[in-house]
Design a protein around this motif. Structure first.
Motif, PDB file in Angstrom:
ATOM      1  N   PHE A 221       0.821  -1.204   0.000  1.00 16.80           N
ATOM      2  CA  PHE A 221       0.000   0.000   0.000  1.00 16.80           C
ATOM      3  C   PHE A 221       0.861   1.262   0.000  1.00 16.80           C
ATOM      4  O   PHE A 221       0.583   2.213  -0.723  1.00 16.80           O
ATOM      5  CB  PHE A 221      -0.915   0.020   1.230  1.00 16.80           C
ATOM      6  CG  PHE A 221      -2.155  -0.813   1.082  1.00 16.80           C
ATOM      7  CD1 PHE A 221      -3.365  -0.241   0.748  1.00 16.80           C
ATOM      8  CD2 PHE A 221      -2.118  -2.185   1.291  1.00 16.80           C
ATOM      9  CE1 PHE A 221      -4.509  -1.009   0.610  1.00 16.80           C
ATOM     10  CE2 PHE A 221      -3.238  -2.967   1.158  1.00 16.80           C
ATOM     11  CZ  PHE A 221      -4.450  -2.377   0.820  1.00 16.80           C
ATOM     12  N   ALA A 222       1.900   1.265   0.836  1.00 12.47           N
ATOM     13  CA  ALA A 222       2.638   2.503   1.093  1.00 12.47           C
ATOM     14  C   ALA A 222       3.441   2.992  -0.107  1.00 12.47           C
ATOM     15  O   ALA A 222       3.844   4.145  -0.131  1.00 12.47           O
ATOM     16  CB  ALA A 222       3.575   2.310   2.287  1.00 12.47           C
ATOM     17  N   VAL A 223       3.687   2.137  -1.088  1.00 11.66           N
ATOM     18  CA  VAL A 223       4.457   2.575  -2.255  1.00 11.66           C
ATOM     19  C   VAL A 223       3.558   3.064  -3.392  1.00 11.66           C
ATOM     20  O   VAL A 223       4.065   3.402  -4.466  1.00 11.66           O
ATOM     21  CB  VAL A 223       5.362   1.434  -2.770  1.00 11.66           C
ATOM     22  CG1 VAL A 223       6.401   1.071  -1.732  1.00 11.66           C
ATOM     23  CG2 VAL A 223       4.557   0.209  -3.164  1.00 11.66           C
ATOM     24  N   VAL A 224       2.242   3.106  -3.160  1.00  8.54           N
ATOM     25  CA  VAL A 224       1.311   3.590  -4.189  1.00  8.54           C
ATOM     26  C   VAL A 224       1.236   5.110  -4.084  1.00  8.54           C
ATOM     27  O   VAL A 224       0.466   5.667  -3.294  1.00  8.54           O
ATOM     28  CB  VAL A 224      -0.085   2.961  -4.017  1.00  8.54           C
ATOM     29  CG1 VAL A 224      -1.025   3.449  -5.121  1.00  8.54           C
ATOM     30  CG2 VAL A 224       0.010   1.440  -4.041  1.00  8.54           C
ATOM     31  N   LYS A 225       2.039   5.802  -4.882  1.00 11.89           N
ATOM     32  CA  LYS A 225       2.103   7.262  -4.804  1.00 11.89           C
ATOM     33  C   LYS A 225       0.813   7.929  -5.259  1.00 11.89           C
ATOM     34  O   LYS A 225       0.543   9.072  -4.888  1.00 11.89           O
ATOM     35  CB  LYS A 225       3.273   7.776  -5.644  1.00 11.89           C
ATOM     36  CG  LYS A 225       4.637   7.375  -5.113  1.00 11.89           C
ATOM     37  CD  LYS A 225       5.750   8.007  -5.941  1.00 11.89           C
ATOM     38  CE  LYS A 225       7.121   7.622  -5.380  1.00 11.89           C
ATOM     39  NZ  LYS A 225       8.218   8.238  -6.165  1.00 11.89           N
ATOM     40  N   ALA A 226       0.044   7.234  -6.064  1.00 13.18           N
ATOM     41  CA  ALA A 226      -1.199   7.830  -6.565  1.00 13.18           C
ATOM     42  C   ALA A 226      -2.228   8.028  -5.454  1.00 13.18           C
ATOM     43  O   ALA A 226      -3.176   8.801  -5.633  1.00 13.18           O
ATOM     44  CB  ALA A 226      -1.799   6.964  -7.672  1.00 13.18           C
ATOM     45  N   ARG A 227      -2.052   7.345  -4.331  1.00 13.05           N
ATOM     46  CA  ARG A 227      -2.973   7.501  -3.196  1.00 13.05           C
ATOM     47  C   ARG A 227      -2.186   8.090  -2.028  1.00 13.05           C
ATOM     48  O   ARG A 227      -1.556   7.360  -1.257  1.00 13.05           O
ATOM     49  CB  ARG A 227      -3.567   6.141  -2.796  1.00 13.05           C
ATOM     50  CG  ARG A 227      -4.295   5.441  -3.931  1.00 13.05           C
ATOM     51  CD  ARG A 227      -5.566   6.152  -4.317  1.00 13.05           C
ATOM     52  NE  ARG A 227      -6.182   5.536  -5.493  1.00 13.05           N
ATOM     53  CZ  ARG A 227      -7.323   5.950  -6.040  1.00 13.05           C
ATOM     54  NH1 ARG A 227      -7.956   6.980  -5.523  1.00 13.05           N
ATOM     55  NH2 ARG A 227      -7.801   5.337  -7.106  1.00 13.05           N
ATOM     56  N   PRO A 228      -2.192   9.420  -1.888  1.00 10.76           N
ATOM     57  CA  PRO A 228      -1.376  10.069  -0.850  1.00 10.76           C
ATOM     58  C   PRO A 228      -1.665   9.575   0.561  1.00 10.76           C
ATOM     59  O   PRO A 228      -0.767   9.566   1.412  1.00 10.76           O
ATOM     60  CB  PRO A 228      -1.741  11.552  -1.005  1.00 10.76           C
ATOM     61  CG  PRO A 228      -2.204  11.698  -2.415  1.00 10.76           C
ATOM     62  CD  PRO A 228      -2.896  10.404  -2.731  1.00 10.76           C
ATOM     63  N   ALA A 229      -2.901   9.168   0.835  1.00 10.25           N
ATOM     64  CA  ALA A 229      -3.241   8.694   2.184  1.00 10.25           C
ATOM     65  C   ALA A 229      -2.486   7.420   2.544  1.00 10.25           C
ATOM     66  O   ALA A 229      -2.302   7.121   3.728  1.00 10.25           O
ATOM     67  CB  ALA A 229      -4.741   8.467   2.292  1.00 10.25           C
ATOM     68  N   TRP A 230      -2.071   6.648   1.538  1.00  9.20           N
ATOM     69  CA  TRP A 230      -1.301   5.429   1.796  1.00  9.20           C
ATOM     70  C   TRP A 230       0.202   5.691   1.778  1.00  9.20           C
ATOM     71  O   TRP A 230       0.957   4.991   2.450  1.00  9.20           O
ATOM     72  CB  TRP A 230      -1.614   4.368   0.736  1.00  9.20           C
ATOM     73  CG  TRP A 230      -3.013   3.854   0.769  1.00  9.20           C
ATOM     74  CD1 TRP A 230      -3.898   3.947   1.800  1.00  9.20           C
ATOM     75  CD2 TRP A 230      -3.690   3.168  -0.281  1.00  9.20           C
ATOM     76  NE1 TRP A 230      -5.090   3.361   1.465  1.00  9.20           N
ATOM     77  CE2 TRP A 230      -5.002   2.866   0.182  1.00  9.20           C
ATOM     78  CE3 TRP A 230      -3.344   2.774  -1.568  1.00  9.20           C
ATOM     79  CZ2 TRP A 230      -5.941   2.200  -0.592  1.00  9.20           C
ATOM     80  CZ3 TRP A 230      -4.271   2.110  -2.348  1.00  9.20           C
ATOM     81  CH2 TRP A 230      -5.555   1.821  -1.862  1.00  9.20           C
ATOM     82  N   HIS A 231       0.602   6.675   1.016  1.00 14.52           N
ATOM     83  CA  HIS A 231       2.028   6.899   0.777  1.00 14.52           C
ATOM     84  C   HIS A 231       2.621   7.768   1.889  1.00 14.52           C
ATOM     85  O   HIS A 231       2.980   8.924   1.695  1.00 14.52           O
ATOM     86  CB  HIS A 231       2.216   7.572  -0.587  1.00 14.52           C
ATOM     87  CG  HIS A 231       3.647   7.642  -1.034  1.00 14.52           C
ATOM     88  ND1 HIS A 231       4.425   6.529  -1.237  1.00 14.52           N
ATOM     89  CD2 HIS A 231       4.435   8.695  -1.306  1.00 14.52           C
ATOM     90  CE1 HIS A 231       5.626   6.893  -1.628  1.00 14.52           C
ATOM     91  NE2 HIS A 231       5.670   8.198  -1.670  1.00 14.52           N
ATOM     92  N   THR A 232       2.714   7.185   3.096  1.00 17.39           N
ATOM     93  CA  THR A 232       3.274   7.900   4.240  1.00 17.39           C
ATOM     94  C   THR A 232       4.265   6.994   4.957  1.00 17.39           C
ATOM     95  O   THR A 232       4.263   5.770   4.780  1.00 17.39           O
ATOM     96  CB  THR A 232       2.169   8.331   5.234  1.00 17.39           C
ATOM     97  OG1 THR A 232       1.575   7.157   5.810  1.00 17.39           O
ATOM     98  CG2 THR A 232       1.089   9.155   4.544  1.00 17.39           C
ATOM     99  N   ALA A 233       5.099   7.599   5.786  1.00 17.50           N
ATOM    100  CA  ALA A 233       6.129   6.834   6.499  1.00 17.50           C
ATOM    101  C   ALA A 233       5.534   5.958   7.598  1.00 17.50           C
ATOM    102  O   ALA A 233       6.057   4.879   7.900  1.00 17.50           O
ATOM    103  CB  ALA A 233       7.167   7.786   7.086  1.00 17.50           C
ATOM    104  N   LEU A 234       4.446   6.412   8.228  1.00 21.83           N
ATOM    105  CA  LEU A 234       3.864   5.666   9.343  1.00 21.83           C
ATOM    106  C   LEU A 234       2.957   4.530   8.890  1.00 21.83           C
ATOM    107  O   LEU A 234       2.670   3.620   9.673  1.00 21.83           O
ATOM    108  CB  LEU A 234       3.060   6.607  10.246  1.00 21.83           C
ATOM    109  CG  LEU A 234       3.846   7.501  11.192  1.00 21.83           C
ATOM    110  CD1 LEU A 234       2.893   8.417  11.962  1.00 21.83           C
ATOM    111  CD2 LEU A 234       4.668   6.672  12.167  1.00 21.83           C
TER     112      LEU A 234
END
Length: 207
Positions: A2-15
Motif C-alpha cells: 500500500f505505502a508505495v502507491v504514490k497515486a494515493r497520498p493517504a497510503w504513501h506515508t512513512a507511518l
C-alpha cells in the motif's frame, strides 16, 4: 504494497507500514485470546486466568500504541493541508461512511475493550475479556475498511467523479469463506502440532 502507491497520498506515508504491522499485532493477540477462551469453554477445560489477564493487557497495550500511531497519521494529514489527505479524512470521519470509523473502529474496537481491561470490575472476568477480544477483532476489521475504502473514494484527479462503494452479498460470503478457511487451517494445524500436552504425554514425561 500500500505505502508505495504514490497515486494515493493517504497510503504513501512513512507511518503507514508501521500502523499496518502494529494493527496486525493487535488483531492477532485478540484473536489468539478469543480462540483460547472459546476452545477451553467448549471443551469444558480449566482456563488459565492469569495468562488470560496478562494477554489481555498486552493486547490493549498494542491497541494503545496503534491508536497513538493512527492519531499522528491523521494529524500529519490535517497539518499538511493537502487536498487529497483532507478529502480522505473527511470521507472517513464526516461522510455517510463515518459509522465505520466512529462506531466500529473507535467505539466498539477501542473504547469498550480498553474500559473492560482497565475497569476493576471486569479486568479479571474471563467472559468480559473474551468480549473485549472479539470487539477488538471487529474493530480491526473496521480499521482495514477505513484504510482501503476512503483513499479509493477520493478521485486521483480533481476532474474525475468521486467514487462510491457498498459491499455486496458475494463479497460478504467471500469474507466469511476466508475466515472459515483460516479456522479450518488452524484446526488441522492444532491436530498435527498440538499446543498442549495430552494426559498420556504428561504421565509419560512424569515417569
Amino acid at each position: 504494497m500500500f505505502a508505495v502507491v504514490k497515486a494515493r497520498p493517504a497510503w504513501h506515508t512513512a507511518l503507514f507500514p508501521i500502523i499496518f504491522v502494529v494493527s496486525a499485532m493487535v488483531s492477532g493477540t485478540a484473536l489468539l485470546l478469543a480462540m483460547y477462551i472459546i476452545k477451553k469453554k467448549v471443551q469444558k477445560q480449566p482456563i488459565d486466568q492469569g495468562m488470560v489477564v496478562s494477554l489481555a493487557k498486552l493486547m490493549v497495550g498494542f491497541l494503545i500504541i496503534d491508536l497513538g500511531l493512527q492519531f499522528y497519521e491523521y494529524l500529519i494529514g490535517w497539518y499538511g493541508l493537502e487536498t487529497e489527505h483532507l478529502d480522505t479524512l473527511a470521507t472517513m470521519m464526516a461522510s455517510e461512511k463515518a459509522w465505520s470509523f466512529w462506531i466500529v473502529q473507535m467505539f466498539l474496537g477501542a473504547v469498550i475493550p480498553i474500559t473492560i481491561v482497565f475497569w476493576k470490575k471486569t479486568s479479571q472476568n474471563i467472559n468480559a475479556l473474551l468480549a473485549a477480544a472479539v470487539l477488538i477483532v471487529i474493530g480491526i476489521i473496521g480499521v482495514r475498511f477505513n484504510i482501503v475504502l476512503p483513499p479509493l473514494v477520493v478521485p486521483v484527479f480533481h476532474e474525475l467523479p468521486w467514487g462510491n462503494y457498498a459491499p455486496t452479498i458475494k463479497e460478504w460470503m467471500v469474507s466469511v469463506g476466508v475466515v472459515a478457511m483460516g479456522l479450518l487451517i488452524y484446526s488441522f494445524g492444532e491436530l498435527l502440532l498440538p499446543i498442549e500436552e495430552t494426559s498420556d504425554e504428561v504421565s509419560h514425561n512424569g515417569k
